[in-house]
Motif scaffolding. Structure first.
Motif, short mmCIF file in Angstrom:
data_model
loop_
_atom_site.label_atom_id
_atom_site.label_comp_id
_atom_site.label_asym_id
_atom_site.label_seq_id
_atom_site.Cartn_x
_atom_site.Cartn_y
_atom_site.Cartn_z
N ASP A 1 -7.75 1.97 -0.48
CA ASP A 1 -8.36 0.50 0.46
C ASP A 1 -7.94 -0.31 0.47
O ASP A 1 -7.57 -1.74 1.30
N ILE A 2 -7.09 -1.00 -0.31
CA ILE A 2 -6.02 -2.41 -0.63
C ILE A 2 -5.23 -1.55 -0.06
O ILE A 2 -3.82 -0.98 0.65
N GLU A 3 -4.72 -2.56 0.45
CA GLU A 3 -3.20 -3.92 1.88
C GLU A 3 -2.01 -3.45 1.25
O GLU A 3 -0.87 -3.12 0.78
N SER B 1 0.96 -1.09 0.11
CA SER B 1 -0.18 -0.46 -0.02
C SER B 1 0.28 1.07 0.30
O SER B 1 0.16 1.93 -0.87
N ASP B 2 2.31 0.87 0.52
CA ASP B 2 2.71 2.42 0.59
C ASP B 2 3.51 2.61 -0.91
O ASP B 2 3.75 4.11 -0.78
N LYS B 3 2.91 1.93 -1.94
CA LYS B 3 3.79 2.04 -3.18
C LYS B 3 2.47 2.91 -3.72
O LYS B 3 2.79 3.88 -4.68
N LEU B 4 1.53 3.35 -3.36
CA LEU B 4 0.47 2.95 -3.99
C LEU B 4 -0.75 4.57 -2.96
O LEU B 4 -1.00 5.30 -3.96
N GLU B 5 0.13 4.73 -2.14
CA GLU B 5 -0.25 6.14 -1.58
C GLU B 5 -0.06 7.32 -1.95
O GLU B 5 -0.85 8.20 -1.85
#
Length: 996
Positions: A221-223, A136-140
């Motif tokens: 919402d993605i982990e 998720s930290d790559k998407l935030e």
């Protein structure tokens, strides 16, 4: 047992207590040093961190709150070493400090990172397959509105093509190339263990501008996202895993204090490029040349009133906004995650927009020490304003590019001017109604019971309900509406996919040497789809836009479908000394798409990994931190064809003198069976300097056998074709991923750079009787043996004859004539190399993300130029024709202008094939987080402000509006063609992340 104990913070604490306490020596009382150790990633306290004074056995461990205390009088120049498994060891010089707080950074090797796999979760270091994980930290930091857009450029071998910039439209996601002609190439998407619908449910055609069912998932919402790329990993999903599997895990609650997150951003989009088209003067001069005489004099041109820039009239600055609010937390028995979001994106072409509202609730509860239950529920509503695209004569963008500048937007009375050869694009954008409303319910409930120690039973049931309601109306104020005195469509489609999974899992470890994990499972799915469609015309008034106001119902249709899948599967993982790892799986799938004799397919797989880093002969190599060799082999299937293609079908509607009638419409083929994909993978995982530099390399061969194709039949049979297993195709390629912590040793600056590269070679091996499939789409794509799928096939253009002004085409068979026999392969839409380059930097409170995406070696057939450089007909032209041939002796690559073109200068040829390679700055984000003292005053855990841009800069030789394009959307047969396609926008946003 050490690794297993890491699952629990308390167990970790007890373990280190047993290891460290016996070694403690008690110095004399004196000056005290104290502090707290936290996780740099999330700020959580770390219990059980071992703290030692360097060069001694003296030390301590942190308590459950992450706090520690040491007496250091006997060590005035002490250096403290902080050690925690799964984290990078950190060394700190105490000096004169009385308090030392430390943030430990996750070890990039992540020995005990849990990766979601098929029906289970596994330790990353134990994986034997080619698996890519996006956290998720790559998407935030990516301000994107959809799941598939978030995947773009993130994983080696996963090619994500944003075929157009239409808001809410579908993207093409291809894992290791195109493997099928007719059976689909999208991967299988599984959300929280339940396969979901990703198909286009639209019944009203918008020329490639398809609606994506995946747009309903909120990326916030993605982990994590796990991509199973090779056959050995994907085979556990059997019949639908031929194109890879994308496993999506959504966020869940955690034991601890409740956390509230609010994320918001607002931005502006714009067209990053416009075509150079003829203005009024240039248009009239060109028309005189085309006609061969001066019909329009300089005086006439100078006095002509109108000079419309149609692109400026149809393109707009478009706002984009997103708001997310979530809460998560829990205690030892119950945890929750609750979120709500609102997303709105107006299109850069007038008349297009996308709006989405979603809610999600994830719950987990321990009924007892052995029994756990939970659920995941998502509800989404979306509203899409659509515009016709590409091939339509009633599409805003194509008409804006094709209408000459001499026509005004409006008449003197304010009404829209419709004098031009094509419909007024502004009138279409403002007056035509094209709405699509989707309603999505997605969820599951599960029960997990520990029967005995190490033996768990899980039962999970899930559903995916998708309803799409479409409403279109062209009033008489548009050209198309005037033709029918009002034209309306209403369509409704509903689909429900219900799934039940039951699994039994046993895992055991003996003497820290043997690891065994066994999975047995059963799965059943039932899919149901219902549709209806109405078309009406001759409306009573322009204001009445629903079918009830139409005096003529000219078309009505309804449709129903039920199908099912029944599956049995098993998987075994075995590891010896964390050194030799074996995985084997098998799945048996039965599908109602095939006849009784071929209904079930068997999909086995096996893989092996050797963790050479654990061998004694490598233990002394301090620079080498990871070395693992992987080998895998697996079979997967593909059944993504129409239902009941094996049966003899009849169609209604063959009425005769008012009496209902039916007719045969399909020949049976009881021998029809699955496409089977056989894939071999060899991979190598590497790491140096405690994985400061890490990487992986994979080579694969992926062969599709029994390819499902429509086999042609003699017309005397009464049928044109029958679906059969008659072809084969192969993809070969390699993938490389590298990650390097450039400034990992710096205390003030962090910089990580990562690169992923992939190369895939596609080849059609076999077709029915070797017959090519020809003349496909605007780019005249062709499928032929020995070539990649859907190459461009046409004439080879050699340039312009300086004496005649006509194009010269190669006479390949040297018969003195240019005929269809002289056609050849003139381009390849598949890239030779593609990937992404990502950089993440942090300095004090600032953070920067710089992400580039690239594609190299692919060709684009520029179908827009076929018309806008034709120099015949009524279309406006690009300014490139100003360099056209005009008199004998002219040296140019643009032929003459002529109303009569006996040479067919704009035929399908290499003249319109261009290099589609590009390097694009996909995302640039700069953020600033408030320091801790300020946050404490504001009673916040986190406050980050940022600005971000997407598609900020593009380096390409392609002359069209956008190199990342395909006019046919997700179609894998009509590939790599631009035909007046909606371009991707440049986006600027500003946002804030708040955590309470």
């Amino acid at each position: 047992m050490t690794n297993l104990l890491l699952i629990s913070g308390r167990a970790h604490f007890l373990l280190w207590a047993l290891l460290i306490l016996p070694c403690l020596t008690m110095p004399a009382l004196g000056q005290t040093i104290q502090g707290k150790v936290t996780d740099a990633g999330n700020g959580d306290a770390l219990p059980g961190v071992a703290i030692k004074v360097k060069g001694t056995s003296y030390g301590t461990i942190t308590d459950v709150a992450g706090a520690y205390q040491l007496e250091l009088d006997e060590y005035p120049k002490a250096k403290l070493i902080f050690t925690f498994l799964g984290m990078k060891t950190q060394e700190v010089v105490v000096g004169t400090q009385s308090r030392v707080d430390v943030q430990l950074v996750s070890d990039s090797q992540e020995l005990d990172e849990v990766v979601v796999m098929g029906y289970s979760a596994e330790s990353k270091r134990m994986l034997t397959t080619s698996t890519q994980v996006v956290k998720s930290d790559k998407l935030e930091d990516l301000a994107v509105g959809s799941l598939d857009a978030a995947l773009s450029g993130q994983a080696a071998g996963v090619q994500v093509t944003q075929n157009s910039g239409t808001p809410g439209s579908a993207l093409s996601v291809r894992v290791r190339g195109v493997g099928s002609v007719n059976a689909g190439n999208q991967p299988l998407y599984v959300i929280d263990g339940i396969p979901v619908t990703s198909e286009n449910g639209s019944q009203v055609s918008f020329s490639g501008q398809t609606i994506s069912a995946l747009s309903d998932l909120n990326p916030s919402d993605i982990e994590s996202i796990t991509m199973l790329k090779d056959g050995a990993g994907a085979a556990i999903y059997g019949a639908r895993a031929a194109n890879g599997v994308v496993l999506i895990t959504t966020k869940r609650g955690k034991n601890g204090k409740d956390v509230i997150n609010f994320n918001a951003y607002y931005g502006i989009q714009q067209a990053w490029k416009q075509l150079d088209l003829l203005n009024k003067e240039q248009w009239f001069e060109y028309k005189n040349d085309q006609l061969g005489f001066e019909k329009y004099s300089p005086e006439y041109i100078a006095n002509y009133e109108h000079d419309t820039d149609w692109q400026s009239e149809i393109f707009q600055l478009a706002p984009q906004a997103n708001y997310d609010l979530s809460a998560q937390g829990g205690n030892e028995r119950t945890s929750y995650f609750l979120s709500g979001s609102y997303f709105r994106q107006d299109g850069i072409v007038k008349g297009s927009a996308y709006e989405r509202m979603s809610l999600r609730l994830n719950l987990d509860h321990m009924l007892s020490e052995k029994l756990k239950v939970g659920s995941s529920l998502q509800f989404t509503y979306s509203d899409t304003d659509r515009i016709e695209g590409d091939q339509s004569l009633n599409a805003p963008l194509p008409n804006a590019l094709s209408l000459p500048a001499i026509y005004p937007v409006r008449n003197e009375d304010g009404s829209f001017n419709e004098d031009g050869p094509y419909a007024n694009p502004v009138a279409i954008a403002e007056n035509a109604v094209n709405k699509a409303y989707s309603y999505r319910g997605l969820g599951n409930v599960y029960l997990d019971y520990e029967i005995i120690s190490n033996l768990n039973f899980q039962l999970k049931g899930g559903f995916d309900y998708y309803q799409l309601r479409e409403h279109s109306y062209d009033p008489v104020t548009t050209r198309q509406g005037a033709t029918y005195n009002g034209l309306g469509f209403n369509a409704n489609s509903q689909s429900l996919n219900a799934t039940v999974n039951a699994t039994l899992r046993y895992n055991k470890q003996w003497a820290d040497v043997h690891r065994l994990d066994v999975l047995l499972g059963w799965s059943a799915e039932q899919y149901q789809r219902r549709t209806n469609f109405l078309r009406g015309q001759n409306f009573s008034r322009p204001e009445f836009e629903y079918i009830t106001s139409a005096s003529e119902i000219v078309a009505a249709d309804s449709y129903g479908l039920d199908r099912g899948i029944n599956s049995y599967f098993s998987k075994v993982n075995y590891g010896y000394a964390d050194r030799y790892l074996f995985t084997a799986s098998v799945r048996r799938d039965g599908s109602s798409k095939f006849g009784n004799d071929n209904r079930y397919g068997l999909f086995p797989a096996a893989s092996f990994a050797w963790r050479a880093i654990e061998e004694s002969f490598l233990q002394g190599r301090k620079n080498l931190s990871n070395l693992k060799l992987r080998v895998g082999y697996g079979l997967t299937g593909n059944d993504a064809i129409g239902d009941f293609r094996y049966q003899a079908l009849f169609s209604s509607g063959s009425d005769y003198y008012g009496q209902p009638g039916i007719r045969p419409s399909q020949l049976p083929n009881e021998s029809l069976q699955w496409e089977t994909v056989i894939q071999t993978n060899v991979g190598l995982d590497m790491g140096w300097w405690n994985d400061r530099l890490s990487g992986s390399f994979d080579y694969y061969i992926k062969t599709t056998e029994d390819m499902l194709l429509s086999r042609p039949l003699p017309l005397s049979s009464g049928y044109s074709s029958v679906m059969s297993n008659v072809g084969s195709m192969q993809n070969k390629g390699w993938e490389l991923q590298l990650s390097y912590d450039v400034l990992a040793q710096s205390k003030s600056v962090y910089w990580n750079t990562s690169l992923n590269l992939a190369s895939n070679k596609n080849e059609v091996l076999k077709l029915y009787n070797g017959q090519p499939i020809d003349n496909i789409g605007r780019g005249s794509n062709r499928i032929q043996e020995g070539s990649p799928i859907s190459v461009f096939y046409g004439f080879e253009a050699l340039g312009v004859d300086a004496s005649t002004g006509d194009m010269v085409f190669a006479d390949l068979n040297q018969d003195g004539e240019i005929t269809t026999e002289d056609r050849t392969v003139i381009g390849n839409p598949h890239p030779e190399l593609f990937g992404g380059w990502n950089n993440q930097l942090r300095w004090k409170g600032f953070d920067v993300q710089l992400f580039f995406q690239f594609s190299y070696g692919n060709d684009i057939y520029n179908g827009t130029r076929v018309y806008l450089e034709s120099m015949k007909g009524a279309d406006n032209q690009m300014t490139t024709i100003l360099d056209r041939w005009q008199q004998p002796g002219d040296i140019t690559d643009i032929p003459r202008a002529t109303a009569n073109d006996p040479n067919n200068n704009n035929r399908t040829s290499s003249r319109f094939v261009e290099d589609g390679s590009f390097l694009r700055l996909k995302n640039l984000t700069v953020g600033y987080s408030l320091p801790q003292p300020v946050l404490e005053k504001l009673h916040l855990r986190k406050c980050r402000f940022y600005v971000s841009g997407q598609n900020l800069w593009t380096l390409t030789n392609y002359s069209g509006l956008d190199p990342e394009v395909n006019y046919a959307g997700d179609d894998d047969v009509r590939l790599g063609t631009d035909f007046f396609t909606y371009p991707n926008p440049r986006v600027f946003v500003a946002g804030v992340n708040l955590t309470l």
